[in-house]
Write a protein that holds these residues in place. Structure first.
Motif, mmCIF file in Angstrom:
data_model
loop_
_atom_site.group_PDB
_atom_site.id
_atom_site.type_symbol
_atom_site.label_atom_id
_atom_site.label_comp_id
_atom_site.label_asym_id
_atom_site.label_seq_id
_atom_site.Cartn_x
_atom_site.Cartn_y
_atom_site.Cartn_z
ATOM 1 N N PRO A 1 0.821 -1.203 0.000
ATOM 2 C CA PRO A 1 0.000 0.000 0.000
ATOM 3 C C PRO A 1 0.862 1.264 0.000
ATOM 4 O O PRO A 1 1.943 1.299 0.601
ATOM 5 C CB PRO A 1 -0.820 -0.112 1.289
ATOM 6 N N SER A 2 0.350 2.293 -0.667
ATOM 7 C CA SER A 2 1.045 3.578 -0.694
ATOM 8 C C SER A 2 0.620 4.425 0.498
ATOM 9 O O SER A 2 -0.455 4.241 1.068
ATOM 10 C CB SER A 2 0.739 4.322 -1.999
ATOM 11 N N THR A 3 1.479 5.357 0.860
ATOM 12 C CA THR A 3 1.179 6.287 1.939
ATOM 13 C C THR A 3 1.656 7.680 1.564
ATOM 14 O O THR A 3 2.462 7.854 0.645
ATOM 15 C CB THR A 3 1.889 5.900 3.255
ATOM 16 N N MET A 4 1.147 8.654 2.275
ATOM 17 C CA MET A 4 1.706 9.998 2.207
ATOM 18 C C MET A 4 1.837 10.519 3.631
ATOM 19 O O MET A 4 0.853 10.563 4.371
ATOM 20 C CB MET A 4 0.826 10.943 1.396
ATOM 21 N N VAL A 5 3.038 10.838 4.028
ATOM 22 C CA VAL A 5 3.299 11.342 5.369
ATOM 23 C C VAL A 5 3.734 12.794 5.255
ATOM 24 O O VAL A 5 4.596 13.121 4.442
ATOM 25 C CB VAL A 5 4.394 10.511 6.072
ATOM 26 N N ASP A 6 3.122 13.659 6.040
ATOM 27 C CA ASP A 6 3.457 15.076 5.969
ATOM 28 C C ASP A 6 3.569 15.628 7.380
ATOM 29 O O ASP A 6 2.571 15.755 8.089
ATOM 30 C CB ASP A 6 2.375 15.836 5.176
ATOM 31 N N ARG A 7 4.780 15.896 7.797
ATOM 32 C CA ARG A 7 5.008 16.616 9.037
ATOM 33 C C ARG A 7 6.360 17.294 8.945
ATOM 34 O O ARG A 7 7.376 16.629 8.743
ATOM 35 C CB ARG A 7 4.954 15.691 10.251
ATOM 36 N N PRO B 1 16.878 15.543 20.284
ATOM 37 C CA PRO B 1 15.421 15.388 20.191
ATOM 38 C C PRO B 1 14.944 15.914 18.841
ATOM 39 O O PRO B 1 15.592 16.779 18.248
ATOM 40 C CB PRO B 1 14.888 16.252 21.330
ATOM 41 N N VAL B 2 13.831 15.389 18.379
ATOM 42 C CA VAL B 2 13.304 15.781 17.068
ATOM 43 C C VAL B 2 12.026 16.592 17.279
ATOM 44 O O VAL B 2 10.979 16.030 17.606
ATOM 45 C CB VAL B 2 13.012 14.552 16.187
ATOM 46 N N PRO B 3 12.079 17.906 17.115
ATOM 47 C CA PRO B 3 10.873 18.714 17.251
ATOM 48 C C PRO B 3 10.035 18.641 15.976
ATOM 49 O O PRO B 3 10.570 18.471 14.877
ATOM 50 C CB PRO B 3 11.416 20.130 17.451
ATOM 51 N N CYS B 4 8.734 18.747 16.132
ATOM 52 C CA CYS B 4 7.833 18.695 14.979
ATOM 53 C C CYS B 4 6.849 19.854 15.056
ATOM 54 O O CYS B 4 6.453 20.277 16.149
ATOM 55 C CB CYS B 4 7.034 17.391 14.962
ATOM 56 N N GLU B 5 6.468 20.368 13.908
ATOM 57 C CA GLU B 5 5.394 21.348 13.882
ATOM 58 C C GLU B 5 4.079 20.668 14.269
ATOM 59 O O GLU B 5 3.930 19.448 14.114
ATOM 60 C CB GLU B 5 5.295 21.980 12.497
ATOM 61 N N PRO B 6 3.095 21.429 14.766
ATOM 62 C CA PRO B 6 1.839 20.810 15.228
ATOM 63 C C PRO B 6 1.088 20.057 14.136
ATOM 64 O O PRO B 6 0.498 19.012 14.404
ATOM 65 C CB PRO B 6 1.016 22.006 15.738
ATOM 66 N N PHE B 7 1.107 20.559 12.901
ATOM 67 C CA PHE B 7 0.344 19.906 11.836
ATOM 68 C C PHE B 7 0.957 18.558 11.482
ATOM 69 O O PHE B 7 2.178 18.408 11.400
ATOM 70 C CB PHE B 7 0.314 20.779 10.581
ATOM 71 N N ARG B 8 0.089 17.575 11.267
ATOM 72 C CA ARG B 8 0.564 16.265 10.819
ATOM 73 C C ARG B 8 -0.513 15.621 9.972
ATOM 74 O O ARG B 8 -1.718 15.851 10.168
ATOM 75 C CB ARG B 8 0.893 15.372 12.012
#
Length: 217
Positions: free
Chosen positions: A123-129, A153-160
Motif C-alpha cells: 500500500p502507498s502512503t503519504m506522510v506530511d510533518r 530530540p526531534v521537534p515537529c510542527e503541530p500539523f501532521r
C-alpha cells in the motif's frame, strides 16, 4: 519494544520477519534506501549493496535484499506474506517499492518474483510533518519532560497528516482512531501536498534567496 542493528542482529531480524504474528513491515529509510535505478524504476543492479545481496542472498544488507529473503522464507514455509508499508517521502511509494522488490527477486527466482507480485500488498502512503532544526530550547524542553538529557530530540510542527491506502490483506491496527486517514487512493492527497505545500514552500525559498535570506523555516 526492541531495536536491532545489522549485521550483528541478522538472525534475530529474520526470526521476526518469519514470525506469523508479524503481519506488517513498515519502512522509513529515505529514498536512497530503495536502491532504485532512477531511469527504469527497477532495482539498481550496479549498486554495490545490491550486487552483494544477489551474490549472497542469505546475508542481505539492503532493503530489497532483506525483503526478498524474508518473503522467500515465508513462501517456502507455506506462510502468508506480510504487508510492506512504505512511509517514505517518495511519489507512489508503494508501487515503487513493489517494482524494486519484484525486480530484485526476478534476478534470483522468477517464480518468487511472480508470487510476490500476486500475493504481497504494497500500500502507498503519504506522510506530511515538517521537522524544524533542533534548538537548545528543544533540548531543554525534552530534558524537562524526560528527566534525561537528549542531545538530538526531534521537534515537529503541530500539523501532521498520515494518509494510508487501505489495503492490508492480513489485517491492520485501527490507525484511524489516532488520526490517520485510511483511503482508497493516496494520489489526490499526494498531489495536494506537492502542489500546495511543496510548491508554495519552494516559491518562498526562491524569492527569499533572491532577497538575501540564508534559511527558510
Amino acid at each position: 519494544r526492541e531495536v536491532l542493528a545489522l549485521p550483528h542482529d541478522r538472525a534475530r531480524l529474520f526470526d521476526l520477519l518469519a514470525d506469523p504474528h508479524v503481519r506488517i513491515v513498515s519502512l522509513t529509510v529515505t529514498e536512497k534506501g530503495y536502491c532504485r535505478d532512477t531511469k527504469t524504476g527497477d532495482v539498481d543492479l550496479a549498486h554495490p549493496g545490491i550486487a552483494h545481496d544477489l551474490e549472497h542472498p542469505g546475508e542481505p544488507g539492503t532493503v530489497p535484499g532483506i525483503l526478498v529473503a524474508a518473503l522467500k522464507t515465508r513462501r517456502d514455509a507455506g506462510m502468508a506474506p506480510f504487508t510492506v508499508l512504505s512511509c517514505d517521502n517518495l511519489s507512489h511509494n508503494g508501487a515503487a517499492l513493489r517494482q524494486v522488490v519484484c525486480s530484485h527477486a526476478r534476478v534470483l527466482d522468477e517464480a518468487l518474483a511472480t508470487w510476490i507480485g500476486h500475493e504481497v500488498a504494497f500500500p502507498s502512503t503519504m506522510v506530511d510533518r515538517i521537522v524544524p532544526a533542533t534548538t537548545d530550547a528543544d533540548r531543554d524542553a525534552a530534558a524537562d519532560a524526560l528527566g534525561l538529557r537528549d542531545e538530538v530530540p526531534v521537534p515537529c510542527e503541530p500539523f501532521r497528516q498520515w494518509v494510508i491506502e487501505d489495503r492490508f490483506p492480513a489485517g491492520r491496527p485501527a490507525w484511524e482512531q489516532v488520526g490517520a486517514q485510511l483511503v482508497d487512493d493516496v494520489m489526490p492527497f499526494e498531489l495536494a501536498k506537492l502542489r500546495m505545500l511543496n510548491g508554495t514552500h519552494s516559491t518562498l525559498a526562491y524569492l527569499s534567496m533572491l532577497a538575501g535570506f540564508a534559511t527558510i523555516d
